[in-house]
Design an enzyme around this catalytic site. Structure first.
Site: not given
Ligand code: GLU
Length: 506
Positions: A261-263, A265
């Site tokens: 997920s973006k989180r 990253g």
């Protein structure tokens, strides 16, 4: 007869393109190019609630940066357009009517409130053969009532009429045959009168058919939709030209636990987007591979191997090699762990393969940003000596700034250790030797010259080279000392020695 290979990348413009989406696009591209086929860029924007301005432009720019080219589609043109679904309303209406007429779909008037009430009444409510007759639709109401409701302007949706207990088989190139019983499916909404647009499912099938798509290569998250898609092909009588499916396994978090997920990253400090993304709603900025200093070729190579391998341990592959070697059959069914350290390794490898002039042009920006003027030749020379030590061009300046900015102070610990009582006299002598030398460009010759002098004098190499480096760099770091003098040249080398001899006090 073999069909012409035609594949599509069909993102919804709901935000930045995630790196997993880039991989999906890349696999479509490799497959299309290997088969001399066409690569179509279609925008699936029938859900206006999720539309994000700038997303379409972002996707185009990102794929261009990565070197993934389309043959037709939004912003490319072609004979099967328009390629933006919101511009294809009239086309879809005809197919909705066809399904209504053949009895494979029906009109439903249930309001959100009515649906909510049913959900509260029946546990695990699903709109399907077991419940549809309790609802307000063209199967449960009389024709007069349905006509009257439409005439007075009631909003409605069109739902697929899924017969229970039928065997549906999705043929998937990666997963083999996936068997599903139709009873688990619900009567999916295919069309909404409110915005006069089909939903994803109908638009996707109609477009794949009309655009003569031969293979649907997409993320695993769409596998649950595939049985309905197979049914729709059956409803329309298009089984003979149904595309072949290939559902790609997910990209997983670096530890393998769940979807990347973006989180992840943000948490672990690596980009999950190809380009930096400025979210127009939240104002958040997310880092991108381009802005983080990755070379597009490295990103492509890295992504290609997340879920596929050529069957041996070859790792470095150009786009052309990937096109030649790629096989859908070799794509993994299991998710691929996102190993961002490997991404850095790939960038290092590609940096070594990139010519020094190209890297120097990138490096020039960092040099200039530090307020330093230089020549491309000098930048190129430094790149040549230093690139083996870095993963990214942006790491060069902190390592190499001393080439342009002469030291004004000297690492105290190094001075304490290396600057001995006899050092100033020895360095003054070295200066004299260097003043008589002119072939600085030739690092090897300079080295031989200085070492010859050391030997003749009986000076230990460490006693000369360490203080010499300290004078040129300010600390005991940097590349080979005679690579430094090759870049600095005679005047600057002598100037730095003079400054040091005046500054460093025992
Ligand atoms: N619009 C879908 C997406 O955003 C396309 C799924 C498909 O390829 O069928 O990924």
């Amino acid at each position: 007869m073999e069909r012409k290979v035609r594949v599509r990348f069909a993102p919804s413009p709901t935000g930045a393109l995630h790196i997993g989406g880039v991989r999906t696009c890349l696999y479509n591209y490799l497959f299309a190019k290997q088969h001399g086929g066409d690569m179509i860029f279609r925008i699936e924007d029938t859900d206006s609630n999720r539309f994000v301005p700038g997303a379409e432009e972002y996707i185009i720019e990102a794929l261009e940066w990565l070197g993934i080219k389309f043959d037709e589609g939004v912003s490319y043109g072609g004979n099967y357009g328009p390629y933006r679904q919101s511009e294809r309303r009239d086309i879809y209406r005809k197919y909705v009517d066809q399904l209504l007429e053949s009895g494979h779909a029906y009109i439903a008037f249930d309001t959100p409130e009515e649906l909510e009430a049913k959900r509260n009444e029946i546990a695990n409510f699903q709109y399907d053969a077991s419940t549809r007759m309790q609802m307000s639709n063209s199967l449960s109401l009389s024709k007069e009532e349905v006509d009257a409701r439409i005439a007075r302007g009631d909003q409605y949706v069109v739902r697929a009429k899924i017969e229970p207990n039928e065997e549906i088989v999705v043929h998937d190139i990666i997963r083999g045959d996936v068997h599903v019983n139709s009873s688990i499916l619900d009567d999916k909404v295919l069309y909404k009168s409110a915005d006069n647009l089909p939903t994803y499912h109908l638009a996707n099938i109609v477009d794949d058919h009309l655009m003569e798509v031969s293979h649907v290569i997409r993320g695993e998250e769409w596998l649950p939709s595939a049985p309905l898609h197979v049914l729709l092909y059956r409803f329309f009588g298009w089984e003979d030209t149904m595309p072949q499916f290939a559902h790609l396994a997910l990209l997983l978090k670096p530890d393998g636990n769940g979807k990347l997920s973006k989180r992840d990253g943000d948490r672990l400090g690596f980009p999950v987007f190809p380009l930096e993304w400025h979210d127009p709603k939240s104002g958040d900025v997310s880092s991108g591979y381009r802005e983080s200093g990755y070379l597009p070729e490295a990103v492509i190579n890295f992504l290609a191997l997340l879920g596929w391998n050529p069957g041996n341990d070859q790792e470095i592959m150009s786009m052309d090699e990937l096109i030649a070697l790629f096989k859908l059959e070799r794509c993994s069914k299991a998710g691929a762990k996102f190993d961002f350290e490997k991404g850095r390794w790939f960038n290092h490898q590609y940096l070594q393969m990139t010519d020094n002039r190209t890297l120097a042009e990138l490096f020039m920006k960092d040099i200039n940003a530090a307020g330093v003027e230089t020549t491309i030749e000098m930048a190129e020379q430094v790149v040549g000596y230093m690139k083996s030590r870095v993963n990214f061009v942006k790491e060069l300046w902190p390592l190499c700034s001393f080439f342009w900015i002469a030291p004004t102070s000297y690492d105290e610990k190094a001075v304490a250790k290396r600057w001995k009582a006899e050092t100033p006299a020895m360095m003054a002598e070295l200066r004299e030797q260097l003043a008589a030398w002119n072939d600085y460009d030739n690092a090897e010759a300079t080295e031989e010259y200085v070492k010859g002098w050391c030997e003749a004098k009986g000076y230990g190499l460490g006693n000369v080279m360490n203080p010499f480096r300290l004078m040129l760099v300010g600390e005991l770091k940097g590349p080979h000392i005679f690579e430094i003098t090759a870049v600095l040249g005679k005047d600057e080398t002598l100037r730095r020695i003079d400054t040091a001899l005046n500054t460093i006090k025992n």
